[in-house]
Structures are given as C-alpha cells and as structure tokens.
Scaffold this active site. Structure first.
Site, PDB file in Angstrom:
ATOM      1  N   CYS A 125     -18.699  -2.677   4.608  1.00  0.00           N
ATOM      2  CA  CYS A 125     -18.905  -3.564   3.455  1.00  0.00           C
ATOM      3  C   CYS A 125     -18.215  -4.907   3.667  1.00  0.00           C
ATOM      4  O   CYS A 125     -18.620  -5.923   3.090  1.00  0.00           O
ATOM      5  CB  CYS A 125     -18.464  -2.898   2.151  1.00  0.00           C
ATOM      6  SG  CYS A 125     -16.838  -2.137   2.194  1.00  0.00           S
ATOM      7  N   CYS A 176     -23.758  -0.268   2.707  1.00  0.00           N
ATOM      8  CA  CYS A 176     -22.874   0.901   2.724  1.00  0.00           C
ATOM      9  C   CYS A 176     -23.632   2.144   3.211  1.00  0.00           C
ATOM     10  O   CYS A 176     -24.607   2.569   2.588  1.00  0.00           O
ATOM     11  CB  CYS A 176     -22.302   1.138   1.327  1.00  0.00           C
ATOM     12  SG  CYS A 176     -21.319   2.642   1.277  1.00  0.00           S
ATOM     13  N   CYS A 234     -22.798  -6.124   0.694  1.00  0.00           N
ATOM     14  CA  CYS A 234     -21.902  -4.974   0.841  1.00  0.00           C
ATOM     15  C   CYS A 234     -22.501  -3.730   0.199  1.00  0.00           C
ATOM     16  O   CYS A 234     -22.417  -2.631   0.753  1.00  0.00           O
ATOM     17  CB  CYS A 234     -20.523  -5.287   0.249  1.00  0.00           C
ATOM     18  SG  CYS A 234     -20.581  -5.836  -1.458  1.00  0.00           S
ATOM     19  N   CYS A 274     -19.978  -9.020   4.743  1.00  0.00           N
ATOM     20  CA  CYS A 274     -19.692  -9.980   3.667  1.00  0.00           C
ATOM     21  C   CYS A 274     -19.686 -11.407   4.223  1.00  0.00           C
ATOM     22  O   CYS A 274     -18.935 -11.707   5.156  1.00  0.00           O
ATOM     23  CB  CYS A 274     -18.333  -9.658   3.039  1.00  0.00           C
ATOM     24  SG  CYS A 274     -17.852 -10.880   1.807  1.00  0.00           S
ATOM     25  N   CYS A 329     -13.632   2.742   7.607  1.00  0.00           N
ATOM     26  CA  CYS A 329     -14.928   2.075   7.682  1.00  0.00           C
ATOM     27  C   CYS A 329     -14.716   0.663   7.155  1.00  0.00           C
ATOM     28  O   CYS A 329     -13.923   0.449   6.241  1.00  0.00           O
ATOM     29  CB  CYS A 329     -15.951   2.812   6.829  1.00  0.00           C
ATOM     30  SG  CYS A 329     -17.528   1.959   6.640  1.00  0.00           S
ATOM     31  N   ASP A 355       0.839  -1.204   0.000  1.00  0.00           N
ATOM     32  CA  ASP A 355       0.000   0.000   0.000  1.00  0.00           C
ATOM     33  C   ASP A 355       0.876   1.257   0.000  1.00  0.00           C
ATOM     34  O   ASP A 355       0.515   2.275   0.572  1.00  0.00           O
ATOM     35  CB  ASP A 355      -0.881  -0.008   1.265  1.00  0.00           C
ATOM     36  CG  ASP A 355      -2.127   0.865   1.107  1.00  0.00           C
ATOM     37  OD1 ASP A 355      -2.300   1.471   0.036  1.00  0.00           O
ATOM     38  OD2 ASP A 355      -2.914   0.946   2.069  1.00  0.00           O
ATOM     39  N   CYS A 380     -19.095 -14.088  -5.722  1.00  0.00           N
ATOM     40  CA  CYS A 380     -20.085 -13.245  -5.030  1.00  0.00           C
ATOM     41  C   CYS A 380     -21.506 -13.743  -5.307  1.00  0.00           C
ATOM     42  O   CYS A 380     -22.407 -13.512  -4.493  1.00  0.00           O
ATOM     43  CB  CYS A 380     -19.962 -11.798  -5.487  1.00  0.00           C
ATOM     44  SG  CYS A 380     -18.531 -10.946  -4.815  1.00  0.00           S
ATOM     45  N   CYS A 416     -17.015   7.382   0.002  1.00  0.00           N
ATOM     46  CA  CYS A 416     -16.606   6.326   0.947  1.00  0.00           C
ATOM     47  C   CYS A 416     -16.089   6.957   2.247  1.00  0.00           C
ATOM     48  O   CYS A 416     -15.241   7.848   2.237  1.00  0.00           O
ATOM     49  CB  CYS A 416     -15.535   5.463   0.304  1.00  0.00           C
ATOM     50  SG  CYS A 416     -14.860   4.215   1.413  1.00  0.00           S
TER      51      CYS A 416
END
Ligand code: B12
Ligand code: SF4
Ligand code: SF4
Length: 254
Positions: free
Chosen positions: A138, A92, A88, A142, A135, A27, A82, A108
């Site tokens: 979502c 939200c 999700c 799941c 957050c 990241d 999925c 978001c």
C-alpha cells in the site's frame, strides 16, 4: 530512534534548571502515534491509515518524547491530500481495507506474517504471494512516496544478503542460523516457527520444483516439525503437486 530520543531528552534537561521527567517511545507502548502526529501537525493520515507528509511520503517511523514541560502547540494537519486516489486500496493483495481510512488488520499481511501466532486463514495464503515478513504494497504504490528518500542509516541497510536470497535457502536455515542472522532485527519478532510457517506458504506459492518439494517433505518428516508448521507445509505441497501454484510469484522473498 529511541536512543536518540533519550539523548534529546538529556539535551533538553541540560538546558534547564528544573528537573525534567521524560520518556521516549517508538512503536513500543500503547501510544496513539498516528493521531498524535497528525494533531501535532506532522502530516495527514492517508487512506492506507499511515501518516503521510508531502516531503517524505509515509516511509518513516514515528517516535515521541513525552515531557513534563509546557511547549507551544503546532496546529493539526486536518486536510487529507489523498484526493481521489485509491491506489493503496486497490493494490492491497488481501483486500484488507473495507473502506478508505479503515484497515481490517486480520486480513493485513503485515499482521499475518509478524503478529499472528496461529494458522494463517487458507483463503489469505495465496494472496500472500512471496511476502514472508511484513508488507509494504500500500505504500509502494502511493504516489506521495515518489518524494521519499532512502535512509543512509546503517541500521536500515540489508544484512546477510536478505535483499537477495531465495526462499529455499531461508527455509533451510536451522533455528540457530535464524537467531544468528536476525540478531538485532525486527524479523526475530515472528519467531522461528512463524518464520518457517511464512516461508512454507511462500514456497507453496512459488513455481516449485523438485528441490523445493524435497525440502518441504524433509521438514515435514522432522521430529521437531510442529502441528502448525506441518499444516502449512502440507498446504504448500498440495499447491505444488496439484499444479495450483501461483504463476506470478518467483522464488525471491520481498
Ligand atoms: C497495531 C499496529 C499495526 C497493525 C494494525 C495497523 C492499523 N493500520 O490499524 C498491523 C500489524 C496490521 C500493522 C501493520 C503495519 N504497520 Co503498524 N502499528 C500498529 C501500532 C503498534 C498500533 C496502532 C493501533 O492500532 N493503535 C490503536 C488504535 C486504536 O489506534 P488508531 O487505529 O490510530 O485509531 C485512532 C483513530 O484512527 C481513531 N479511530 C480508529 N478507528 C475508529 C473508529 C471510530 C468509530 C472512531 C470514532 C474513531 C476511530 O481513533 C483512534 C484513537 O485515536 C502502531 C504504533 C503505535 N503505537 O501507534 C504501528 C504503526 C502504525 N505501524 C507502522 C508501520 C510502518 C506498519 C507497516 C507498514 C509495517 C510493515 N511494513 O509491514 C504495516 C502497514 C499496514 C497499514 N496499512 O496500516 C508505523 C506507521 C508509520 C507511519 N508513517 O504512519 C507505526 C506508527 C509504528 C511506528 N512507530 O512507526 N500495524
Ligand atoms: S501492508 Fe500489504 S496487506 Fe497490509 S494493508 Fe498494506 S497492502 Fe494490504
Ligand atoms: S495511495 Fe493514494 S489514497 Fe492511498 S495513501 Fe497514498 S495518496 Fe492516499
């Protein structure tokens, strides 16, 4: 994770005659981590746009080690698992998904509370509830995350009782306390002003009370209260004093 990837690079090097060039990322650079992970067969990209595996859900970070060594290729994971699920997308709080597999980052809460530096759009403040840093809704909803295991790594354990502390206490931290208590934590990314801005919104969404109103008013009168922070505090006071506070929000942050 980056340190461990570096150690892996050094370990690979120790087995080689030739000199290895390597660089770890987590990241930390413009590397398209999710498509790369999908193409490397690690999992599929879910409707919430994160990478999922059958074994670990999506509760993991992605990291990679770039090396100048040709390796055998794993086949990509092309199938989404999925199915008809839309949990999700439905859960939200800010309706940040215009359609499955597409996120409007501007809506978001993760973006708004961590990356966004300016004023939080008023229409998104109420749905933010009491989320003050990132957050995970979502992911929380799941079904694949039922299979995820909690990490035993010390780095992932809560510090300074941050998992059991009220918003008012956090709001009254001065900058030195904020810096001390968030040392080595990603929370620092939001900066002290952003932190207080997020907390002001969350307090505005709380059930309120004299103490909260007094703390907000006190901060508003401080010399060092920036225009940005003042605008969010005024919004919070307006929510609390005009009785428009959020009913389902308690005074504990997520
Ligand atoms: C920017 C970013 C965000 C933004 C936007 C996220 C998003 N979903 O777009 C914000 C701040 C909102 C965010 C939030 C979060 N993030 Co984030 N984020 C990133 C980051 C730094 C870059 C992703 C990115 O935008 N890349 C650039 C774009 C161009 O790539 P892309 O969206 O994948 O697009 C590619 C394809 O999808 C496709 N594509 C996309 N759009 C289109 C359109 C067309 C027309 C076409 C043809 C193709 C196409 O092509 C693109 C190129 O291959 C990555 C780390 C990284 N370096 O990858 C972490 C990363 C995705 N985040 C991560 C996490 C954990 C989160 C949060 C859970 C944090 C939190 N708890 O608050 C939330 C989750 C929100 C969510 N549901 O996505 C993890 C995900 C781990 C996982 N299991 O997948 C990552 C991988 C970081 C890491 N190393 O662990 N994040
Ligand atoms: S992290 Fe929260 S706000 Fe962002 S897309 Fe997921 S549920 Fe929505
Ligand atoms: S909640 Fe459902 S639709 Fe969303 S990523 Fe998980 S399985 Fe896919």
């Amino acid at each position: 994770m980056r340190k461990r990837l570096k150690a892996l690079g050094e370990k690979i090097q120790s087995h080689l005659q030739q000199s290895l060039v390597f660089r770890p990322f987590v990241d930390s650079a413009p590397v398209l981590e999710r498509p790369i992970a999908r193409n490397a067969g690690l999992g599929w990209i879910g409707k919430h746009t994160l990478l999922l595996t059958r074994e670990a859900g999506s509760w993991f970070f992605l990291g990679e080690l770039f090396i100048n060594l040709p390796l055998p290729l794993d086949p990509p994971e092309l199938k989404s698992h999925c199915g008809k699920c839309t949990s999700c997308l439905d859960i939200c709080p800010t309706q940040a998904f215009p359609k499955p597999y597409v996120l409007d980052a501007r809506r978001c809460i993760s973006y708004l509370t961590i990356e966004h530096k300016g004023s939080i759009p008023e229409s998104l403040r109420k749905p933010m509830g009491n989320r003050v840093f990132g957050c995970d809704d979502c992911q929380l909803f799941c079904p694949w995350n039922r299979f995820a295991q909690s990490s035993t790594e010390d780095d992932f354990k809560p510090r300074h009782q941050l998992d059991d502390i009220d918003l008012l206490t956090l709001f009254t931290w001065d900058e030195a306390t904020f810096l001390k208590n968030t040392e080595g934590s990603a929370i620092r990314r939001t900066g002290y002003e952003g932190w207080q801005r997020n907390l002001a919104v969350a307090l505005g969404n709380s059930t309120g009370g004299e103490q909260i109103i007094a703390a907000l008013e006190q901060r508003l009168s401080d010399q060092d209260c920036s225009t940005l922070l003042a605008e969010h505090i005024r919004w919070a006071l307006d929510q609390l004093t005009n009785g428009t506070g959020c009913d389902d929000s308690n005074a504990t942050p997520q």
